[in-house]
Design a protein around this motif. Structure first.
Motif, PDB file in Angstrom:
ATOM      1  N   LEU A  11       6.608   4.512  -0.359  1.00 57.15           N
ATOM      2  CA  LEU A  11       6.485   3.093  -0.696  1.00 57.15           C
ATOM      3  C   LEU A  11       7.799   2.358  -0.492  1.00 57.15           C
ATOM      4  O   LEU A  11       8.848   2.812  -0.945  1.00 57.15           O
ATOM      5  CB  LEU A  11       6.039   2.967  -2.159  1.00 57.15           C
ATOM      6  CG  LEU A  11       6.014   1.569  -2.782  1.00 57.15           C
ATOM      7  CD1 LEU A  11       4.950   0.710  -2.113  1.00 57.15           C
ATOM      8  CD2 LEU A  11       5.747   1.662  -4.270  1.00 57.15           C
ATOM      9  N   VAL A  22       4.669   9.101  -5.809  1.00 58.27           N
ATOM     10  CA  VAL A  22       5.197   7.942  -5.096  1.00 58.27           C
ATOM     11  C   VAL A  22       6.662   8.191  -4.787  1.00 58.27           C
ATOM     12  O   VAL A  22       7.451   8.521  -5.683  1.00 58.27           O
ATOM     13  CB  VAL A  22       5.045   6.652  -5.926  1.00 58.27           C
ATOM     14  CG1 VAL A  22       5.669   5.464  -5.179  1.00 58.27           C
ATOM     15  CG2 VAL A  22       3.573   6.373  -6.218  1.00 58.27           C
ATOM     16  N   ALA A  62       4.335   1.435  -7.740  1.00 59.85           N
ATOM     17  CA  ALA A  62       4.960   2.745  -7.935  1.00 59.85           C
ATOM     18  C   ALA A  62       4.646   3.341  -9.297  1.00 59.85           C
ATOM     19  O   ALA A  62       4.463   4.558  -9.433  1.00 59.85           O
ATOM     20  CB  ALA A  62       6.469   2.628  -7.746  1.00 59.85           C
ATOM     21  N   GLY A 101       1.951   6.103 -10.075  1.00 60.94           N
ATOM     22  CA  GLY A 101       2.087   7.501  -9.702  1.00 60.94           C
ATOM     23  C   GLY A 101       2.252   8.422 -10.901  1.00 60.94           C
ATOM     24  O   GLY A 101       2.894   8.066 -11.897  1.00 60.94           O
TER      25      GLY A 101
END
Length: 341
Positions: free
Chosen positions: A131, A160, A174, A177
């Protein structure tokens, strides 16, 4: 003169034929495009183990002598044979990339990639999302976050990886995750909401230019660019920002209950090392390091949904990328002194 007349006639006939051919080709392309509207893209799947294996073998060929290389290959063949004989199946890791802009445009392919992997992924597998995003529009990143939430809700482990930046809407994604890995100097956080717009009302008034805004509903328009903004409108706009911020904090807190929200939801950003101390991330590690390690005991599949684009879209995208590169280059030149002097 007779020669030029013949040549002009020949040229006119040639141009006519070329134009006719072009019209036919355009018509065929339009028909094909119409037939392809249903299948507007395709899913590319690439096995990353082959990539890492190719890197290793290339280095081995350059460094090892024939005897050493033969011994390595023999050991690899023996290990593969034992694994096959034991009937063991390596776990699968599905790798996705999300490179976010202000509109979270990458959501268009992320949604299809998630749908594809959820059709066969189990709780024994893993999804790794690389990401990169500095955030953007609330509703756009809300939808992008919902796509990752689908993975979490399905019970498939989600990791992530942030190598550069996951801020604002990027961190909103994020935090979903099960595990967040970040590079030491990545930028993490910015759990806040911002909105800004210019107002040229005084300039218009100075030149005797009237601008009227007609609305139905007291708060249909709070702040405007051209009209005169009021304290009441500013207060309502600020209330809306605060409400959005509360939703943002609640969303992050749902997935990262270990966070001290009063400390980290200030709109600040931290480098990876500081983010680890504040529990915004779980481990300092780059995506390359993590995936290279997973490739030793798992099968890695990189998924990318590629949408078909028209000629106009491809030309527009190329122009947009070129402009972005020019602007980024100039920004780096202008900001270089500030960061490195």
């Amino acid at each position: 003169m007779e020669f030029f007349a013949d040549y002009a006639g020949f040229l006119a006939r040639t141009v006519t034929v070329l134009v006719a051919i072009l019209v036919v080709l355009v018509a065929i392309a339009a028909l094909r495009g119409r037939n392809r509207r249903v299948a507007s893209g395709h899913l590319d799947v690439r096995k990353l183990n082959d990539f890492y294996k190719g890197l290793r073998e290339r280095l081995e060929h350059s460094v090892l002598d024939k005897a050493q290389l033969k011994a390595v290959r023999k050991a690899e063949a023996k290990a593969a044979k034992q694994t096959k004989k034991a009937g063991k199946h390596k776990p699968r890791v599905f790798v996705l990339d999300f490179d976010g802009d202000i509109k979270a445009s990458a959501t268009d392919h992320l949604r299809h990639e998630v749908t594809a992997l959820l059709s066969m992924a189990t709780d024994k597998d893993e999804v790794v999302v690389r990401l990169e995003s500095g955030g953007g529009m609330v509703h756009s990143y809300g939808l992008a976050s919902s796509q990752l939430a689908r993975i979490r809700d399905a019970g498939v482990p989600l990791t992530v990886c942030v190598d550069k930046v996951a801020a604002s809407g990027g961190y909103m994604m994020a935090c979903i995750g099960d595990k967040i890995l970040a590079a030491p100097f990545s930028i993490i956080g910015s759990i806040g909401v911002v909105a800004q717009l210019p107002n040229v009302h005084r300039l218009l008034k100075k030149h005797d230019i009237d601008f009227e805004v007609l609305t139905a509903g007291e708060y249909k328009r709070t702040l405007t660019v051209f009209g005169e903004n009021t304290d009441k409108g500013r207060q309502k706009f600020q209330e809306d920002l605060e409400a959005t911020h509360e939703l943002f904090k609640g969303f992050v807190g749902r997935y990262r209950s270990q966070l001290d929200m009063a400390e980290i939801a200030t709109g600040e950003v931290w480098l990876g090392t500081a983010a680890l101390e504040k529990k915004l991330v779980d481990e300092l590690r780059t995506s390359d390091e993590y995936l290279a390690a997973r490739a030793k005991d798992a099968e890695l599949f990189h998924l990318h949904y590629a949408a078909r684009k028209s000629l106009q879209e491809r030309v527009g995208l190329a122009a947009s990328v070129a402009i972005d590169r020019v602007l980024l280059s100039w920004w780096e030149r202008l900001s270089q002194q500030r960061f490195w002097q």
